[in-house]
Design an enzyme around this catalytic site. Sequence first.
Site, PDB file in Angstrom:
ATOM      1  N   LYS A 112      63.138  61.676  -0.399  1.00 13.36           N
ATOM      2  CA  LYS A 112      62.607  62.247  -1.616  1.00 13.36           C
ATOM      3  C   LYS A 112      61.009  61.771  -1.874  1.00 13.36           C
ATOM      4  O   LYS A 112      60.101  62.554  -2.456  1.00 13.36           O
ATOM      5  CB  LYS A 112      63.247  62.381  -2.910  1.00 13.36           C
ATOM      6  CG  LYS A 112      64.554  63.153  -2.856  1.00 13.36           C
ATOM      7  CD  LYS A 112      65.207  63.485  -4.219  1.00 13.36           C
ATOM      8  CE  LYS A 112      66.115  64.473  -4.048  1.00 13.36           C
ATOM      9  NZ  LYS A 112      67.068  64.775  -5.292  1.00 13.36           N
ATOM     10  N   LYS A 168      71.419  69.626   4.504  1.00 13.21           N
ATOM     11  CA  LYS A 168      72.403  70.092   3.498  1.00 13.21           C
ATOM     12  C   LYS A 168      72.087  71.307   3.037  1.00 13.21           C
ATOM     13  O   LYS A 168      70.836  71.302   2.537  1.00 13.21           O
ATOM     14  CB  LYS A 168      73.143  68.868   2.599  1.00 13.21           C
ATOM     15  CG  LYS A 168      72.135  68.609   1.643  1.00 13.21           C
ATOM     16  CD  LYS A 168      72.594  67.731   0.614  1.00 13.21           C
ATOM     17  CE  LYS A 168      71.583  67.542  -0.434  1.00 13.21           C
ATOM     18  NZ  LYS A 168      71.994  66.768  -1.797  1.00 13.21           N
ATOM     19  N   LYS A 170      70.732  72.537  -4.074  1.00 11.24           N
ATOM     20  CA  LYS A 170      70.033  73.349  -4.916  1.00 11.24           C
ATOM     21  C   LYS A 170      68.499  73.421  -4.916  1.00 11.24           C
ATOM     22  O   LYS A 170      68.067  74.580  -5.495  1.00 11.24           O
ATOM     23  CB  LYS A 170      70.367  72.741  -6.393  1.00 11.24           C
ATOM     24  CG  LYS A 170      71.645  73.125  -7.130  1.00 11.24           C
ATOM     25  CD  LYS A 170      71.956  72.499  -8.353  1.00 11.24           C
ATOM     26  CE  LYS A 170      72.943  71.381  -8.479  1.00 11.24           C
ATOM     27  NZ  LYS A 170      72.389  70.066  -8.494  1.00 11.24           N
TER      28      LYS A 170
HETATM   29  P1  TYM Z   1      74.029  66.977  -7.341  1.00 11.24           P
HETATM   30  O1  TYM Z   1      73.682  67.696  -8.911  1.00 11.24           O
HETATM   31  O2  TYM Z   1      72.821  67.334  -6.548  1.00 11.24           O
HETATM   32  O3  TYM Z   1      75.107  67.746  -6.927  1.00 11.24           O
HETATM   33  C1  TYM Z   1      76.457  67.667  -7.493  1.00 11.24           C
HETATM   34  C2  TYM Z   1      77.545  67.499  -6.569  1.00 11.24           C
HETATM   35  O4  TYM Z   1      77.709  68.535  -5.514  1.00 11.24           O
HETATM   36  C3  TYM Z   1      77.736  67.685  -4.360  1.00 11.24           C
HETATM   37  N1  TYM Z   1      76.980  68.417  -3.332  1.00 11.24           N
HETATM   38  C4  TYM Z   1      77.603  69.120  -2.130  1.00 11.24           C
HETATM   39  N2  TYM Z   1      78.748  68.946  -1.668  1.00 11.24           N
HETATM   40  C5  TYM Z   1      78.960  69.404  -0.269  1.00 11.24           C
HETATM   41  N3  TYM Z   1      77.998  70.162   0.394  1.00 11.24           N
HETATM   42  C6  TYM Z   1      76.741  70.241  -0.022  1.00 11.24           C
HETATM   43  N4  TYM Z   1      75.687  70.974   0.524  1.00 11.24           N
HETATM   44  C7  TYM Z   1      76.272  69.679  -1.530  1.00 11.24           C
HETATM   45  N5  TYM Z   1      75.281  69.436  -2.157  1.00 11.24           N
HETATM   46  C8  TYM Z   1      75.765  68.900  -3.255  1.00 11.24           C
HETATM   47  C9  TYM Z   1      77.134  66.233  -4.631  1.00 11.24           C
HETATM   48  O5  TYM Z   1      77.393  65.780  -3.630  1.00 11.24           O
HETATM   49  C10 TYM Z   1      77.778  66.341  -6.005  1.00 11.24           C
HETATM   50  O6  TYM Z   1      78.960  65.649  -6.015  1.00 11.24           O
HETATM   51  N6  TYM Z   1      73.152  62.268  -8.343  1.00 11.24           N
HETATM   52  C11 TYM Z   1      74.206  63.349  -8.439  1.00 11.24           C
HETATM   53  C12 TYM Z   1      74.447  63.605  -9.900  1.00 11.24           C
HETATM   54  C13 TYM Z   1      75.020  62.436 -10.889  1.00 11.24           C
HETATM   55  C14 TYM Z   1      76.301  61.544 -10.432  1.00 11.24           C
HETATM   56  C15 TYM Z   1      76.454  60.658 -11.549  1.00 11.24           C
HETATM   57  C16 TYM Z   1      77.236  62.170  -9.529  1.00 11.24           C
HETATM   58  C17 TYM Z   1      74.552  61.713 -11.597  1.00 11.24           C
HETATM   59  N7  TYM Z   1      75.238  60.857 -12.170  1.00 11.24           N
HETATM   60  C18 TYM Z   1      77.433  59.887 -11.495  1.00 11.24           C
HETATM   61  C19 TYM Z   1      78.458  61.172  -9.645  1.00 11.24           C
HETATM   62  C20 TYM Z   1      78.519  60.115 -10.589  1.00 11.24           C
HETATM   63  C21 TYM Z   1      73.308  64.575  -7.743  1.00 11.24           C
HETATM   64  O7  TYM Z   1      72.132  64.738  -7.995  1.00 11.24           O
HETATM   65  O8  TYM Z   1      74.220  65.620  -7.691  1.00 11.24           O
END
Ligand code: TYM
Length: 340
Positions: free
Chosen positions: A118, A199, A202
């Site tokens: 990023k 990947k 969003k």
């Molecule tokens: P975020 O909002 O990007 O994504 C939420 C969840 O979706 C999973 N994910 C995917 N899984 C499979 N294929 C994909 N292409 C894909 N894109 C996203 C992510 O791995 C995630 O599980 N940093 C985290 C949010 C967060 C968090 C936490 C997660 C903040 N605090 C504490 C776990 C525990 C994030 O940006 O997820």
Amino acid sequence: MPASKAKKNRILTGIQPSGDMQLGNYLGAVKNWAKNQDIQTNFIPVVDLHTITVKQDPQELKKQTFSLVAMLFACGIDPEKSTVFIQSHIQAHTVLAWILSCTTPIGWLERMIQYKEKSHNQERVSAGLLTYPILMAADILIYDADEVPVGEDQKQHVELTRDIAERFNNLYGETFVLPKAIMPEVGAKLMGLDNPLIKMSKSHAHVRGHAIRMLDDSKEIERSIKRAVTDSYNEIRFSNDKERAGVNNLLGIYQVITGKTVKEVEDDFKDARGYGDLKSRVAGVVISEVEPVQKRYYDLLNDPAELRRLIQKGDNSAKQYAEPKLADVLKKIGLDRDGN
Ligand code: TYM
């Protein structure tokens, strides 16, 4: 111990209200959180504070946060079984994040792949982008979570959380549970339809043909899948070959939705007439999976008072865990009010 008396695993996992939720979030993460909510205690924050590491439109952020809660419930998260809440409403998270930032070496943060990606080629990078995983560690550690179900991209952050917890425990005495990342066997990394080597994300969901958004209508889903990048082998089977990543991704989507084995999926396509046929069958299963979610989502949005009530309920129950835990941490480091 009889199953009913066994201690339930405590799970914490978050999702950002940035952009539209896409199929990767749903199949790689949210659907599994819903599936397991009877056998574990789920804490699910909508992590709005993480989202502001990149500038957001304030009104849009508010709207996205609210509608993401509706989407989580529409995906099958049950407010009676899981605690869904808004991260910024529980201020103990940010206090703990500050404390942990004082015990975490900067080098640990600079090693994070997501930070490197990023910040690459950016003229200005906020300190928040670097310390992002510390806030994530605070989210997890403040609930004594045993497990953190995530997609593959978040695994390194959860491993860092273990290191942060271990270091704090060594410095101040046993305080935090060391959490484990849990990833689905299939669907942990859905790839972009336009580029199966990155990947599905969003933040690229607005790019035409990249992602399937949970709110895309059936025509849009068909169009995106029809346009998906494939190859010239014309062979429908799973493969780790980079050149075949597009077909592999489409088969993976089909597999995670149908719950079939690799062999069963390949057998299903034995009679297929080329990639056109593959794409229309994949589109078919995706549409039948997301249509009922969309219906529930729009029903929920029609009752904003009820949604607000559910958020309040989630916030209250999250506070019941987070606040005493923070008090314990403050005491350990000499910041409690006893005696002064
Ligand atoms: P975020 O909002 O990007 O994504 C939420 C969840 O979706 C999973 N994910 C995917 N899984 C499979 N294929 C994909 N292409 C894909 N894109 C996203 C992510 O791995 C995630 O599980 N940093 C985290 C949010 C967060 C968090 C936490 C997660 C903040 N605090 C504490 C776990 C525990 C994030 O940006 O997820």
